[in-house]
Write an enzyme that holds these catalytic residues in place. Structure first.
Site, PDB file in Angstrom:
ATOM      1  N   ASP A 148     -11.355   2.000 -44.375  1.00  0.00           N
ATOM      2  CA  ASP A 148     -12.344   1.056 -44.903  1.00  0.00           C
ATOM      3  C   ASP A 148     -12.788   0.119 -43.782  1.00  0.00           C
ATOM      4  O   ASP A 148     -12.773  -1.099 -43.915  1.00  0.00           O
ATOM      5  CB  ASP A 148     -11.732   0.263 -46.057  1.00  0.00           C
ATOM      6  CG  ASP A 148     -12.770  -0.493 -46.870  1.00  0.00           C
ATOM      7  OD1 ASP A 148     -13.923  -0.042 -46.931  1.00  0.00           O
ATOM      8  OD2 ASP A 148     -12.429  -1.540 -47.453  1.00  0.00           O
ATOM      9  N   ASP A 168      -6.369  -5.268 -43.248  1.00  0.00           N
ATOM     10  CA  ASP A 168      -6.551  -4.606 -44.531  1.00  0.00           C
ATOM     11  C   ASP A 168      -6.544  -3.083 -44.435  1.00  0.00           C
ATOM     12  O   ASP A 168      -7.585  -2.419 -44.496  1.00  0.00           O
ATOM     13  CB  ASP A 168      -7.848  -5.076 -45.199  1.00  0.00           C
ATOM     14  CG  ASP A 168      -7.891  -4.688 -46.673  1.00  0.00           C
ATOM     15  OD1 ASP A 168      -6.911  -4.116 -47.170  1.00  0.00           O
ATOM     16  OD2 ASP A 168      -8.920  -4.961 -47.318  1.00  0.00           O
TER      17      ASP A 168
END
Length: 387
Positions: A227, A250
């Site tokens: 991502d 993340d």
């Protein structure tokens, strides 16, 4: 010692959400502070919610003056084995001196539970989104992405899923239709556009690339960030000791897929702009790792799959009050009309020649290399799914 290796027993889902309410209704500030205290971290009461929808993430000030980031995983999304693979991947990256931000080892483990929640704690790192119109910044990011992929290629994920047409495309389409999410006045047009796009991805993606057909099934896969949009790269300016630059946060969506998945979300604008950005990324990337240029034919298929998957993601999370509050436009007839329009744009993009990358230093060449198609409207249906 860090967490033990994942076993088959870890494949059971994490604690399920209460039947009568949304998953995070019991995650009060007191609960967050109590969770931190359970691993020996004592907050001074100051908490700040960070941008996150899939999970809940808080910056906490501790009594000793430090700051940490506590991440509470959405119940039922990942099982323990999958979360531990994310943590192990982050640890491998940090061991290779790649600026990724992974969880701290506290009480001999990185994954903890408190009440109905699994959580981890990471060191706080500041920064801002990188300036992606600066070729030197893109080249710098490209070098680190190559190093991330070198680590990612060293061994496979065992428990984490792969990025494929079925998971992101067909399954999302089928679920949205089965749950009757799409208004009847838009359903047939949206389904027809999806079906056409998915058929093109499955049968003809990359047919214009050198060497013939090249689709997702042809690409070499490895462990990815998964991502890697600009919001998941934090940039700090260089200090007097030369410290600074990008750090990657993340890894919640880390999965198996082609290398280009971690590059295409950093591209925006018209074709000429994307060509220059891609060229700068690859100029840095190929200083550390070779890149299969045939994967450039996967950019538009991957963008299309993310577009379809994004609508399903919003619909699946709609019972969480944070989603209606932050995405009030979702689900209307106008929303789905916009999705149909973007799918038609993607169908056109899937039929075009793949994006190409210029050779040589981009900073010395203001335009794309000879032979790079220039005329193309801006194309940026790049919804993000923050974790």
């Amino acid at each position: 010692m860090p967490d033990r290796p994942a076993t088959d027993d870890d494949n059971a889902p994490m604690h399920a959400a209460p039947d009568t309410t949304h998953p995070f209704s019991t995650l009060t500030p007191d609960a967050v502070l109590d969770a931190l205290a359970s691993v020996g971290l004592y907050g001074d009461g100051r908490l700040m919610a960070l941008s996150s929808y899939e999970n809940r993430v808080y910056q906490a000030h501790l009594e000793d003056g430090q700051r940490v980031v506590a991440k509470f995983y959405r119940p039922g999304r990942w099982n323990r084995a999958q979360i531990l693979e994310e943590h192990a991947f982050a640890a491998e990256l940090m061991a290779a001196e790649i600026p990724a931000v992974g969880p701290l080892v506290l009480a001999d483990r990185t994954l903890h539970t408190h009440g109905d929640f699994a959580f981890s704690v990471s060191p706080w790192r500041g920064g801002r989104q990188p300036e992606l119109d600066d070729f030197e910044v893109l080249e710098w990011i490209g070098r680190f992405l190559a190093r991330i992929h070198t680590v990612g290629a060293a061994q496979p994920f065992v428990h984490r899923p792969a990025l494929d047409v079925q998971t992101f495309g067909s399954a999302s389409l089928d679920w949205l239709l089965a749950e009757q999410i799409i208004p009847l006045d838009r359903q047939s047009a949206w389904q027809a556009a999806c079906d056409q796009a998915l058929e093109m991805i499955a049968s003809t993606a990359g047919s214009t690339s050198p060497g013939g057909h090249f689709g997702l099934k042809n690409a070499r896969t490895l462990r990815l960030h998964g991502d890697c949009h600009p919001g998941n790269i934090l940039w700090t300016p260089l200090d007097e000791w030369g410290r600074g630059g990008p750090h990657f946060v993340d890894l919640d969506d880390a999965r198996t897929g082609p290398a280009v998945q971690d590059l295409w979300m950093l591209l925006s604008g018209d074709r000429a702009q994307r060509t220059q950005q891609l060229s700068a990324l690859l100029e840095g990337y190929e200083q550390f790792r070779s890149f299969d240029r045939r994967e450039l034919a996967l950019i538009e298929p991957l963008r299309t799959l993310r577009l379809i998957h994004y609508s399903a993601w919003l619909a699946r999370r709609w019972q969480d009050p944070i989603f209606p509050a932050n995405f009030p436009w979702f689900g209307s007839s106008d929303y789905w009309r916009g999705q149909i329009d973007m799918l038609h744009e993607q169908i056109e993009a899937l039929a075009e020649a793949p994006l190409c990358a210029c050779a040589g230093p981009l900073r010395r060449r203001p335009g794309p290399a000879p032979g790079c198609p220039r005329a193309s409207p801006p194309r940026s249906p790049k919804p993000t799914a923050p974790a």
